[in-house]
Write a protein that holds these residues in place. Structure first.
Motif, mmCIF file in Angstrom:
data_model
loop_
_atom_site.group_PDB
_atom_site.id
_atom_site.type_symbol
_atom_site.label_atom_id
_atom_site.label_comp_id
_atom_site.label_asym_id
_atom_site.label_seq_id
_atom_site.Cartn_x
_atom_site.Cartn_y
_atom_site.Cartn_z
ATOM 1 N N PRO A 166 3.274 -6.895 -3.739
ATOM 2 C CA PRO A 166 4.129 -5.781 -3.319
ATOM 3 C C PRO A 166 4.545 -4.950 -4.520
ATOM 4 O O PRO A 166 4.695 -5.469 -5.630
ATOM 5 C CB PRO A 166 5.342 -6.479 -2.692
ATOM 6 N N HIS A 167 4.719 -3.642 -4.307
ATOM 7 C CA HIS A 167 5.224 -2.799 -5.390
ATOM 8 C C HIS A 167 6.609 -3.308 -5.791
ATOM 9 O O HIS A 167 7.407 -3.714 -4.938
ATOM 10 C CB HIS A 167 5.313 -1.347 -4.931
ATOM 11 N N PRO A 168 6.927 -3.320 -7.088
ATOM 12 C CA PRO A 168 8.226 -3.835 -7.528
ATOM 13 C C PRO A 168 9.418 -3.234 -6.800
ATOM 14 O O PRO A 168 10.416 -3.927 -6.562
ATOM 15 C CB PRO A 168 8.249 -3.469 -9.019
ATOM 16 N N ALA B 292 7.308 2.571 6.564
ATOM 17 C CA ALA B 292 6.277 3.583 6.787
ATOM 18 C C ALA B 292 6.256 4.538 5.602
ATOM 19 O O ALA B 292 7.297 4.823 4.997
ATOM 20 C CB ALA B 292 6.554 4.361 8.074
ATOM 21 N N GLY B 293 5.085 5.032 5.274
ATOM 22 C CA GLY B 293 4.990 5.980 4.174
ATOM 23 C C GLY B 293 3.553 6.317 3.835
ATOM 24 O O GLY B 293 2.604 5.841 4.469
ATOM 25 N N ALA C 178 0.795 -1.225 0.000
ATOM 26 C CA ALA C 178 0.000 0.000 0.000
ATOM 27 C C ALA C 178 0.828 1.277 0.000
ATOM 28 O O ALA C 178 0.365 2.316 -0.479
ATOM 29 C CB ALA C 178 -0.936 0.006 1.212
ATOM 30 N N VAL C 179 2.035 1.234 0.538
ATOM 31 C CA VAL C 179 2.860 2.443 0.631
ATOM 32 C C VAL C 179 3.411 2.819 -0.737
ATOM 33 O O VAL C 179 3.887 1.964 -1.495
ATOM 34 C CB VAL C 179 4.015 2.233 1.634
ATOM 35 N N ASP C 180 3.341 4.100 -1.046
ATOM 36 C CA ASP C 180 3.914 4.636 -2.284
ATOM 37 C C ASP C 180 5.440 4.576 -2.169
ATOM 38 O O ASP C 180 6.020 5.211 -1.296
ATOM 39 C CB ASP C 180 3.456 6.077 -2.466
ATOM 40 N N PRO C 181 6.132 3.808 -3.023
ATOM 41 C CA PRO C 181 7.585 3.682 -2.902
ATOM 42 C C PRO C 181 8.340 4.983 -3.131
ATOM 43 O O PRO C 181 9.525 5.071 -2.811
ATOM 44 C CB PRO C 181 7.941 2.639 -3.967
#
Length: 273
Positions: A224-226, A170-171, A124-127
């Motif tokens: 998960p985001h790449p 966290a983000g 969910a966190v924006d990388p």
């Protein structure tokens, strides 16, 4: 206007039967604070099995008073109150818990799903808006905590893949259907995921249950985001059954090399060489 959300740490519990929620509470700790355990009628009215544990302890004098008297020479004596509240609820076959004030101490640590909050954060966190990472170098006891209040791309944090175990991320999150994003002034909120998930959750019972279901959906359906996927490739094995299976597999190979392959690994301290 009353707040619709409040920031709390949500835990997912393992090894607890949804029909036996009392097993999720450290009864010795509840007794220690003279607490009680009761049903949660607002949630049971929604068809959700739930209970609350709550209590408090008054001390006639706070621990800091004696130290302040010695330092200042002034006679000071103030009481202190420690309160604890714990909400345990079963949603769609999973058991969750939220601690209020010292309430997290009423949850036996071995029941906490140690990967729950991190699993959500990686999805969910924006990388590009990571504001905190807690990690540890493999083979070393030192824990590194990186905090970036304004947020930063994870690619700029120099987290070397396969050399670190990341315990917390966290983000900022967006495009997640939570009470905060549906009714808040801002469409972006933050999540801090490790063992537990620190996030804004709905206060009204239907909002809270909807938020928990949304968190569960993201964990189950999203990848998960790449840019953060590497975190799940290297993580400690905590499940005893899995550890026993791995130990047995290694023993089998050591006894009979034809049953598998053993590969030498370079110690982390000498990897650069």
């Amino acid at each position: 206007m009353a707040r619709r959300t409040s920031k709390h740490t949500l835990y997912r519990l393992v090894g607890v039967d949804p029909a036996r929620l009392y097993d999720a509470v450290d009864l010795a700790q509840v007794d220690k604070i003279g607490g009680d355990i009761n049903d949660a009628p607002n949630l049971t009215g929604l068809g959700i099995e739930a209970l609350i544990a709550h209590g408090g302890m008054i001390r006639e004098e706070a621990p800091w008073c004696e130290e302040l008297r010695r330092t200042s020479g002034f006679e000071v004596s103030e009481p202190t109150w420690r309160s604890a509240g714990l909400l345990v609820l079963a949603v769609d076959g999973e058991v969750y818990a939220i601690g209020y004030d010292q309430g997290f101490r009423l949850i036996p640590d071995h029941l906490k799903d140690k990967d729950f909050g991190l699993t959500f954060a990686l999805r969910a966190v924006d990388p590009d808006s990571v504001c905190g990472i807690t990690s540890k170098v493999l083979g070393q006891g030192r824990t590194d905590i990186t905090m970036i209040p304004g947020g930063m791309s994870v690619s700029m944090l120099d987290i070397k893949e396969y050399l670190r175990i990341v315990h917390k991320v966290a983000g900022a999150i967006a495009d997640i259907d939570l009470t905060r994003t549906r009714f808040g002034k801002s469409q972006v909120t933050k999540a801090d995921g490790g063992s537990g998930l620190l996030i804004q959750l709905g206060i009204e019972p239907h909002d809270l249950v909807a938020d928990i279901r949304e968190v569960a959906r993201v964990c189950q359906e999203h990848r998960p985001h790449p840019d953060l996927e590497f975190v799940e490739r290297v993580k400690p094995v905590r499940n005893k059954a899995t550890m026993n299976t791995l130990d047995e597999a290694l023993d089998d190979v050591l006894r009979d090399p034809t049953r598998g392959q053993v590969t030498a690994a370079v110690p982390i301290d000498h990897l650069d060489s």
